[in-house]
Scaffold this motif. Structure first.
Motif, PDB file in Angstrom:
ATOM      1  N   GLU A  55       0.781   3.888  -2.884  1.00 16.49           N
ATOM      2  CA  GLU A  55       0.294   5.198  -2.445  1.00 16.49           C
ATOM      3  C   GLU A  55       1.300   6.296  -2.776  1.00 16.49           C
ATOM      4  OE1 GLU A  55      -0.499   5.900   1.866  1.00 16.49           O
ATOM      5  OE2 GLU A  55      -2.576   5.552   1.210  1.00 16.49           O
ATOM      6  N   ASN A  90      -7.084  -1.504  -0.694  1.00 18.26           N
ATOM      7  CA  ASN A  90      -6.239  -0.477  -0.077  1.00 18.26           C
ATOM      8  C   ASN A  90      -5.942   0.652  -1.057  1.00 18.26           C
ATOM      9  OD1 ASN A  90      -6.002  -1.479   2.525  1.00 18.26           O
ATOM     10  ND2 ASN A  90      -4.122  -2.610   2.095  1.00 18.26           N
ATOM     11  N   SER A 131      -6.959   4.652  -0.906  1.00 14.33           N
ATOM     12  CA  SER A 131      -5.962   5.720  -1.071  1.00 14.33           C
ATOM     13  C   SER A 131      -6.370   6.686  -2.171  1.00 14.33           C
ATOM     14  CB  SER A 131      -4.586   5.124  -1.398  1.00 14.33           C
ATOM     15  OG  SER A 131      -4.119   4.347  -0.325  1.00 14.33           O
ATOM     16  N   ARG A 136       0.841  -1.195   0.000  1.00 18.65           N
ATOM     17  CA  ARG A 136       0.000   0.000   0.000  1.00 18.65           C
ATOM     18  C   ARG A 136       0.879   1.250   0.000  1.00 18.65           C
ATOM     19  NH1 ARG A 136      -5.208   1.546   3.767  1.00 18.65           N
ATOM     20  NH2 ARG A 136      -5.633   3.519   2.751  1.00 18.65           N
TER      21      ARG A 136
END
Length: 179
Positions: free
Chosen positions: A55, A111, A115, A51
């Motif tokens: 991200e 996830n 985000s 993640r």
């Protein structure tokens, strides 16, 4: 002689770049999830590590300066430019590609989708004078809310459906804060 606004990538190149990111960065990295690799790096925390990597790239794409350059390019070059709305659409279609097919949304993708919503919320709620970035982020969130709500019906009760219902609720709260 080239002007300041002639140095950016051509529209087609930028579209290819987004296609590359959607295919290689914003997908679940199955190659990292092989048992022999996990044994070496340890499976604990792999969700949060991936993640974080995804991200970081997503936040880089949604940086205000980068997005403002897209707005400027469109102002100078019109339809020949890769517009802010084109980039945001292509990003949304990649990150949320499962919605059109009803395909399973694994934990890594969930996830990333969370985000994405957070990144758009930050853009929409950016303080100061209102800009095209605020407007485009709001429009993206509304489009997402509608498509996620519609797609929810494709999934039976379980974590994927609950995730999608949660996203619809979260986006609703984000949009309500503005009113």
């Amino acid at each position: 002689e080239k002007g300041l606004h002639d140095t950016t990538l051509e529209r087609a190149e930028q579209e290819l770049y987004m296609t590359f990111l959607n295919k290689n960065v914003f997908t679940t990295p199955d190659w990292m999830l092989q048992e022999n690799i996990l044994r070496n790096i340890g499976p604990d925390g792999i969700l949060s590590r991936i993640r974080s990597l995804q991200e970081r790239q997503l936040n880089s794409l949604l940086r205000e300066g980068r997005l403002n350059r897209l707005v400027e390019q469109e102002a100078f070059n019109g339809n020949k430019a890769y517009a802010l709305t084109d980039m945001l659409r292509q990003l949304r279609e990649g990150i949320w590609s499962e919605l059109s097919t009803g395909k399973d949304v694994d934990a890594f993708r969930r996830n990333l989708q969370r985000s994405h919503v957070s990144g758009l919320a930050k853009l929409m709620n950016k303080k100061g004078s209102r800009t095209d970035l605020n407007a485009a982020a709001r429009a993206e969130l509304k489009l997402l809310q509608t498509s996620v709500k519609t797609a929810t019906q494709k999934y039976k009760p379980g974590i994927v459906r609950y995730h999608l219902e949660d996203v619809v609720a979260e986006v609703g709260e984000i949009l309500d804060m503005e009113d």
